[in-house]
Scaffold this motif. Structure first.
Motif, PDB file in Angstrom:
ATOM      1  N   ASP A 567       0.820  -1.211   0.000  1.00 29.35           N
ATOM      2  CA  ASP A 567       0.000   0.000   0.000  1.00 29.35           C
ATOM      3  C   ASP A 567       0.857   1.265   0.000  1.00 29.35           C
ATOM      4  O   ASP A 567       2.093   1.199  -0.059  1.00 29.35           O
ATOM      5  CB  ASP A 567      -0.982   0.002   1.181  1.00 29.35           C
ATOM      6  N   GLY A 568       0.203   2.412   0.071  1.00 22.75           N
ATOM      7  CA  GLY A 568       0.898   3.690  -0.013  1.00 22.75           C
ATOM      8  C   GLY A 568       1.821   3.969   1.145  1.00 22.75           C
ATOM      9  O   GLY A 568       2.701   4.838   1.066  1.00 22.75           O
ATOM     10  N   ARG A 569       1.642   3.243   2.280  1.00 24.99           N
ATOM     11  CA  ARG A 569       2.513   3.410   3.445  1.00 24.99           C
ATOM     12  C   ARG A 569       3.567   2.319   3.520  1.00 24.99           C
ATOM     13  O   ARG A 569       4.181   2.096   4.564  1.00 24.99           O
ATOM     14  CB  ARG A 569       1.655   3.419   4.719  1.00 24.99           C
ATOM     15  N   ASP A 570       3.788   1.642   2.401  1.00 22.62           N
ATOM     16  CA  ASP A 570       4.800   0.595   2.284  1.00 22.62           C
ATOM     17  C   ASP A 570       4.520  -0.597   3.204  1.00 22.62           C
ATOM     18  O   ASP A 570       5.442  -1.253   3.676  1.00 22.62           O
ATOM     19  CB  ASP A 570       6.204   1.156   2.551  1.00 22.62           C
ATOM     20  N   ARG A 571       3.258  -0.863   3.467  1.00 19.05           N
ATOM     21  CA  ARG A 571       2.864  -2.053   4.221  1.00 19.05           C
ATOM     22  C   ARG A 571       2.441  -3.129   3.237  1.00 19.05           C
ATOM     23  O   ARG A 571       1.803  -2.842   2.228  1.00 19.05           O
ATOM     24  CB  ARG A 571       1.712  -1.742   5.169  1.00 19.05           C
ATOM     25  N   ILE A 572       2.799  -4.362   3.540  1.00 13.12           N
ATOM     26  CA  ILE A 572       2.528  -5.447   2.608  1.00 13.12           C
ATOM     27  C   ILE A 572       1.331  -6.267   3.088  1.00 13.12           C
ATOM     28  O   ILE A 572       1.187  -6.566   4.271  1.00 13.12           O
ATOM     29  CB  ILE A 572       3.769  -6.347   2.423  1.00 13.12           C
ATOM     30  N   LEU A 573       0.441  -6.592   2.154  1.00  9.68           N
ATOM     31  CA  LEU A 573      -0.742  -7.401   2.425  1.00  9.68           C
ATOM     32  C   LEU A 573      -0.682  -8.648   1.551  1.00  9.68           C
ATOM     33  O   LEU A 573      -0.205  -8.600   0.406  1.00  9.68           O
ATOM     34  CB  LEU A 573      -2.021  -6.614   2.116  1.00  9.68           C
ATOM     35  N   VAL A 574      -1.145  -9.751   2.087  1.00  8.25           N
ATOM     36  CA  VAL A 574      -1.047 -11.037   1.392  1.00  8.25           C
ATOM     37  C   VAL A 574      -2.407 -11.413   0.815  1.00  8.25           C
ATOM     38  O   VAL A 574      -3.429 -11.324   1.499  1.00  8.25           O
ATOM     39  CB  VAL A 574      -0.567 -12.146   2.351  1.00  8.25           C
ATOM     40  N   PHE A 575      -2.414 -11.820  -0.446  1.00 12.10           N
ATOM     41  CA  PHE A 575      -3.644 -12.354  -1.051  1.00 12.10           C
ATOM     42  C   PHE A 575      -3.836 -13.791  -0.564  1.00 12.10           C
ATOM     43  O   PHE A 575      -2.923 -14.622  -0.667  1.00 12.10           O
ATOM     44  CB  PHE A 575      -3.546 -12.335  -2.577  1.00 12.10           C
ATOM     45  N   HIS A 588       1.188  -0.983  -5.171  1.00 13.06           N
ATOM     46  CA  HIS A 588       1.948  -1.864  -6.061  1.00 13.06           C
ATOM     47  C   HIS A 588       1.488  -3.304  -5.840  1.00 13.06           C
ATOM     48  O   HIS A 588       1.177  -3.688  -4.707  1.00 13.06           O
ATOM     49  CB  HIS A 588       3.450  -1.763  -5.797  1.00 13.06           C
ATOM     50  N   ILE A 589       1.466  -4.072  -6.920  1.00 14.02           N
ATOM     51  CA  ILE A 589       1.093  -5.478  -6.852  1.00 14.02           C
ATOM     52  C   ILE A 589       2.303  -6.333  -7.210  1.00 14.02           C
ATOM     53  O   ILE A 589       2.957  -6.100  -8.236  1.00 14.02           O
ATOM     54  CB  ILE A 589      -0.062  -5.809  -7.821  1.00 14.02           C
ATOM     55  N   LEU A 590       2.618  -7.285  -6.328  1.00 10.87           N
ATOM     56  CA  LEU A 590       3.591  -8.316  -6.680  1.00 10.87           C
ATOM     57  C   LEU A 590       2.793  -9.522  -7.140  1.00 10.87           C
ATOM     58  O   LEU A 590       2.065 -10.142  -6.339  1.00 10.87           O
ATOM     59  CB  LEU A 590       4.451  -8.691  -5.471  1.00 10.87           C
ATOM     60  N   GLY A 591       2.877  -9.826  -8.427  1.00  8.00           N
ATOM     61  CA  GLY A 591       2.059 -10.898  -8.975  1.00  8.00           C
ATOM     62  C   GLY A 591       2.856 -11.838  -9.853  1.00  8.00           C
ATOM     63  O   GLY A 591       3.914 -11.473 -10.392  1.00  8.00           O
ATOM     64  N   LEU A 592       2.357 -13.043  -9.999  1.00 10.55           N
ATOM     65  CA  LEU A 592       2.948 -14.023 -10.897  1.00 10.55           C
ATOM     66  C   LEU A 592       2.332 -13.807 -12.276  1.00 10.55           C
ATOM     67  O   LEU A 592       1.101 -13.889 -12.431  1.00 10.55           O
ATOM     68  CB  LEU A 592       2.650 -15.431 -10.385  1.00 10.55           C
ATOM     69  N   VAL A 593       3.176 -13.506 -13.238  1.00 11.63           N
ATOM     70  CA  VAL A 593       2.699 -13.132 -14.575  1.00 11.63           C
ATOM     71  C   VAL A 593       3.207 -14.149 -15.597  1.00 11.63           C
ATOM     72  O   VAL A 593       4.406 -14.443 -15.642  1.00 11.63           O
ATOM     73  CB  VAL A 593       3.186 -11.715 -14.953  1.00 11.63           C
ATOM     74  N   LYS A 594       2.283 -14.660 -16.417  1.00 16.26           N
ATOM     75  CA  LYS A 594       2.655 -15.605 -17.475  1.00 16.26           C
ATOM     76  C   LYS A 594       2.109 -15.080 -18.796  1.00 16.26           C
ATOM     77  O   LYS A 594       0.894 -14.929 -18.969  1.00 16.26           O
ATOM     78  CB  LYS A 594       2.083 -16.989 -17.182  1.00 16.26           C
ATOM     79  N   GLU A 595       3.012 -14.770 -19.686  1.00 18.11           N
ATOM     80  CA  GLU A 595       2.608 -14.271 -20.999  1.00 18.11           C
ATOM     81  C   GLU A 595       2.014 -15.413 -21.829  1.00 18.11           C
ATOM     82  O   GLU A 595       2.391 -16.577 -21.689  1.00 18.11           O
ATOM     83  CB  GLU A 595       3.810 -13.677 -21.738  1.00 18.11           C
ATOM     84  N   ASP A 596       1.052 -15.077 -22.742  1.00 18.13           N
ATOM     85  CA  ASP A 596       0.491 -16.082 -23.635  1.00 18.13           C
ATOM     86  C   ASP A 596       1.562 -16.602 -24.584  1.00 18.13           C
ATOM     87  O   ASP A 596       2.542 -15.912 -24.877  1.00 18.13           O
ATOM     88  CB  ASP A 596      -0.664 -15.489 -24.450  1.00 18.13           C
ATOM     89  N   VAL A 597       1.346 -17.807 -25.126  1.00 13.70           N
ATOM     90  CA  VAL A 597       2.359 -18.462 -25.960  1.00 13.70           C
ATOM     91  C   VAL A 597       2.699 -17.620 -27.181  1.00 13.70           C
ATOM     92  O   VAL A 597       3.871 -17.398 -27.506  1.00 13.70           O
ATOM     93  CB  VAL A 597       1.871 -19.859 -26.400  1.00 13.70           C
ATOM     94  N   ALA A 598       1.671 -17.118 -27.885  1.00 10.87           N
ATOM     95  CA  ALA A 598       1.918 -16.319 -29.095  1.00 10.87           C
ATOM     96  C   ALA A 598       2.733 -15.087 -28.747  1.00 10.87           C
ATOM     97  O   ALA A 598       3.665 -14.701 -29.478  1.00 10.87           O
ATOM     98  CB  ALA A 598       0.589 -15.920 -29.735  1.00 10.87           C
ATOM     99  N   LYS A 599       2.399 -14.448 -27.640  1.00  5.70           N
ATOM    100  CA  LYS A 599       3.112 -13.245 -27.239  1.00  5.70           C
ATOM    101  C   LYS A 599       4.551 -13.575 -26.867  1.00  5.70           C
ATOM    102  O   LYS A 599       5.481 -12.835 -27.169  1.00  5.70           O
ATOM    103  CB  LYS A 599       2.380 -12.598 -26.063  1.00  5.70           C
ATOM    104  N   GLU A 600       4.730 -14.732 -26.204  1.00  9.78           N
ATOM    105  CA  GLU A 600       6.075 -15.147 -25.821  1.00  9.78           C
ATOM    106  C   GLU A 600       6.920 -15.430 -27.064  1.00  9.78           C
ATOM    107  O   GLU A 600       8.096 -15.082 -27.124  1.00  9.78           O
ATOM    108  CB  GLU A 600       5.997 -16.409 -24.944  1.00  9.78           C
ATOM    109  N   GLU A 601       6.277 -16.078 -28.080  1.00 14.64           N
ATOM    110  CA  GLU A 601       7.017 -16.383 -29.307  1.00 14.64           C
ATOM    111  C   GLU A 601       7.417 -15.102 -30.026  1.00 14.64           C
ATOM    112  O   GLU A 601       8.529 -14.979 -30.543  1.00 14.64           O
ATOM    113  CB  GLU A 601       6.166 -17.267 -30.226  1.00 14.64           C
ATOM    114  N   ALA A 602       6.482 -14.136 -30.041  1.00 19.38           N
ATOM    115  CA  ALA A 602       6.792 -12.853 -30.673  1.00 19.38           C
ATOM    116  C   ALA A 602       7.948 -12.168 -29.957  1.00 19.38           C
ATOM    117  O   ALA A 602       8.848 -11.595 -30.589  1.00 19.38           O
ATOM    118  CB  ALA A 602       5.557 -11.957 -30.668  1.00 19.38           C
ATOM    119  N   LYS A 603       7.942 -12.237 -28.644  1.00 20.60           N
ATOM    120  CA  LYS A 603       9.023 -11.623 -27.869  1.00 20.60           C
ATOM    121  C   LYS A 603      10.345 -12.335 -28.142  1.00 20.60           C
ATOM    122  O   LYS A 603      11.399 -11.700 -28.253  1.00 20.60           O
ATOM    123  CB  LYS A 603       8.713 -11.684 -26.375  1.00 20.60           C
ATOM    124  N   ALA A 604      10.269 -13.676 -28.241  1.00 22.90           N
ATOM    125  CA  ALA A 604      11.487 -14.446 -28.504  1.00 22.90           C
ATOM    126  C   ALA A 604      12.063 -14.082 -29.875  1.00 22.90           C
ATOM    127  O   ALA A 604      13.279 -13.930 -30.043  1.00 22.90           O
ATOM    128  CB  ALA A 604      11.189 -15.940 -28.427  1.00 22.90           C
TER     129      ALA A 604
END
Length: 631
Positions: A567-575, A588-604
């Motif tokens: 949060d804005g006071r730098d306190r962390i909350l757990v989902f 700010h959100i700390l999240g696990l992000v997985k790009e789609d296959v097509a997008k990953e191939e384009a990036k590669a």
């Protein structure tokens, strides 16, 4: 306004809880609101009358309650905690106590013009500090471990010593003018130490054998210890006055340090009981005061309080810490913290009543003077000790760190993400390969089982405030959440879910034992490990008015699983599966992000093209010196 007895009891109980809750919210020792409430209910508004409420049972009840409180405090004292500081503790409760006694006695005799005997008694009463005020103050101040341990040991061990000194002074007062009064008082002092110490040790050894051999059923263990403590307290006092407090303290210390005896359940029961007893006692004792007695306190009484705080305590600490390993910063904080507590309040009430009955002049001032010192030291030190500790740089950091069970790839990935965002992490594991990998990634580590006796002694929890059970072994996660539940608080204990099938429901761990379910019901260890192996990453994303949490979750071309919110006071909350934070703009959100296959191939492909262009550019640069030579 006099109320019926049932109403008075109900008011005391409900208000006592309210004071404890308020103290927890504002991070101050509960004694302060308890005393002020007692003064309001008693002498100020006359709602509660302890003498009418309890009659002749009041002072004996107070004595028994104090014995239980002191025993509970003694059970938290372990010798391995003060290794290297034993001499300092001994000096604090001997030479330090004598210095405090002498300074306070002279101040009361000179400034308050008390008779020397009463001044000696007052000095003995305010020698004691006590766990009832020290422990809550340490929770809010959070000093370094050396200072914290010294204050806890001093506060518990000095209580019975102060009580015996008060008996010695009392005997001097009532025996004034009689031959051999001093020798008689000294004999009583050593008799109380020997009788109390002997009875306490024998009782502790007997209890230890009963508990170790499992001769008492589980549900009667706490009852056995409670009844034994009350019995030995009364027995010791019957043989030698005030030796009961020595006996219960000795029993607590010996039992706590006896190998092979499990006392966690007993200590937990005693802690809860002590909180209730302390809360009621302070209100009742404060309500006994008379406004007339309080109004008689003058400015000279405040001068005595100043001397206690600024002269007696620093001199005591200076003499006690000579040659110790403490630095000047630690000594300074130690010299500032010495709040007086329930033992001083209870014993002052007891001896004041006896002296008044004996017709001793000035005895009526003993209780208000003692309460002035209690309220003054607690109020002053509660408000100033934490800022002073920070100024002296002897305060532990705020508990914003994480203890992570497991050092596997999932635990290391989550730990690294947390540590990059200034949330300290310690991972624990019995696998040396996993621990070595965690160290290579810069994480704090503990090699060993987090619920072992070795961990109890050597696992450093300073700065840690939350536990994440990230081990693929659900039994280890469960044992860890149960072990550290009291340490961190139930709201700060989390563990991964396990895969559920209809056949496995009856083997499922009960929710109250495993803590909150991390990240969601489907985010098992196997699921997280699979996502990470497929290229998913833990990323930090800032939310704005234009890009809110819903937009974050529904961004095209990728899948996201939010793990933590900052949060804005730098306190962390757990989902968790049970509760979801509601992130806002600026978070700010700390999240696990997985790009789609097509997008990953384009990036590669883009990365490959960029790499090819860089290689071509490097070759062109390599040719340029040759061209320049030809020219």
């Amino acid at each position: 306004m006099q109320l019926e007895i049932a109403y008075q009891l109900a008011i005391i109980t409900v208000v006592a809880f309210g004071c404890q809750w308020l103290a927890w919210r504002i991070k101050l020792p509960a004694i302060l609101p308890l005393l002020l409430t007692g003064l309001a209910l008693g002498p100020l508004f006359g709602v509660v009358s302890p003498q009418d409420l309890f009659g002749d049972l009041l002072l004996p009840g107070v004595s028994l309650a104090v014995s239980i409180i002191l025993f509970e405090g003694a059970m938290t004292l372990r010798f391995d905690e003060i290794r290297g500081l034993e001499k300092t503790v001994q000096r604090l409760v001997t030479w330090g106590a004598l210095i405090t006694w002498s300074v306070v006695t002279l101040s009361a005799w000179w400034l308050l013009e008390l008779p020397l005997g009463l001044a000696l008694l007052f000095g003995a009463l305010v020698v004691v500090t006590g766990p009832t005020v020290i422990v809550p103050l340490l929770r809010s101040v959070r000093p370094v471990s050396s200072v914290s341990r010294l204050l806890r040991w001093e506060g518990i061990v000095i209580d019975p010593i102060g009580a015996i000194l008060a008996v010695l002074a009392y005997e001097l007062v009532v025996a004034t003018g009689q031959d051999g009064a001093i020798l008689h008082s000294l004999w009583l002092f050593f008799q109380a130490i020997l009788v109390g110490g002997g009875i306490g040790t024998v009782v502790a050894l007997g209890l230890a054998e009963l508990l170790r051999r499992h001769l008492i059923p589980e549900y009667l263990r706490s009852f056995l210890v409670l009844s034994t403590v009350i019995g030995e307290f009364v027995l010791a006092n019957g043989l030698s006055e005030e030796s009961g407090l020595v006996a219960v303290t000795a029993t607590g210390i010996v039992l706590a340090n006896r190998k092979g005896v499990r006392t966690d359940d007993i200590l937990h029961f005693k802690e809860n009981l002590s909180v209730m007893l302390i809360s009621v006692l302070f209100i009742v004792l404060a309500a006994r005061l008379e406004m007339e007695e309080l109004s008689r306190l003058s400015a000279t009484a405040l001068a005595v309080l100043v001397i206690i705080q600024l002269v007696a305590r620093p001199l005591s600490v200076l003499a006690s810490t000579l040659g110790s390993s403490l630095n000047w910063r630690e000594k300074s904080l130690l010299a500032w913290i010495a709040p007086r507590g329930i033992v001083a309040a209870a014993i002052s009430a007891l001896f004041a009543e006896r002296l008044t009955q004996n017709g001793v002049e000035g005895a009526e001032m003993l209780v208000p003077l003692t309460f002035m010192v209690i309220i003054g030291t607690v109020a002053l030190q509660s408000l100033t000790a934490r800022p002073l500790a920070r100024l002296l740089k002897v305060a532990e950091p705020a508990p914003r760190g994480f203890l992570i069970i497991g050092a596997n790839p999932v635990a290391r990935a989550i730990g690294s993400a947390l540590q990059k965002n200034q949330f300290p992490v310690t991972v624990t594991d019995s696998s040396w390969e996993s621990i070595r990998a965690a160290r290579m990634e810069g994480l704090g580590t503990f090699y060993g089982n987090p619920v072992s006796q070795h961990a109890d002694q050597y696992l450093d929890l300073v700065g840690s405030g939350k536990l994440l059970g990230l081990s693929p072994r659900r039994e280890l996660n469960t044992m860890s959440t149960m072990r550290y539940r009291i340490e961190f608080g139930e709201q700060n204990i989390f563990s991964l879910p396990t895969q559920k099938t209809e056949k496995e429901v009856k083997h499922e761990v009960a929710p109250e034992h495993r803590g909150a379910t991390l990240f969601g019901p489907e985010m098992t260890y196997a699921r997280l490990a699979s996502l990470l192996s497929q290229g998913a990453e833990i990323r930090k994303t800032r939310l704005t008015e234009e890009f809110g949490f819903d937009a974050y979750l529904n961004t095209p071309g990728r899948q996201v699983w939010p793990l933590f919110a900052i949060d804005g006071r730098d306190r962390i909350l757990v989902f968790t599966a049970e509760s979801q934070p509601e992130p806002k703009a600026g978070w700010h959100i700390l999240g696990l992000v997985k790009e789609d296959v097509a997008k990953e191939e384009a990036k590669a492909e883009a990365r490959a093209e960029a790499a090819a262009e860089k290689i071509a550019a490097d070759k062109e640069k390599a040719k340029e010196p040759g061209k320049n030579k030809d020219n």
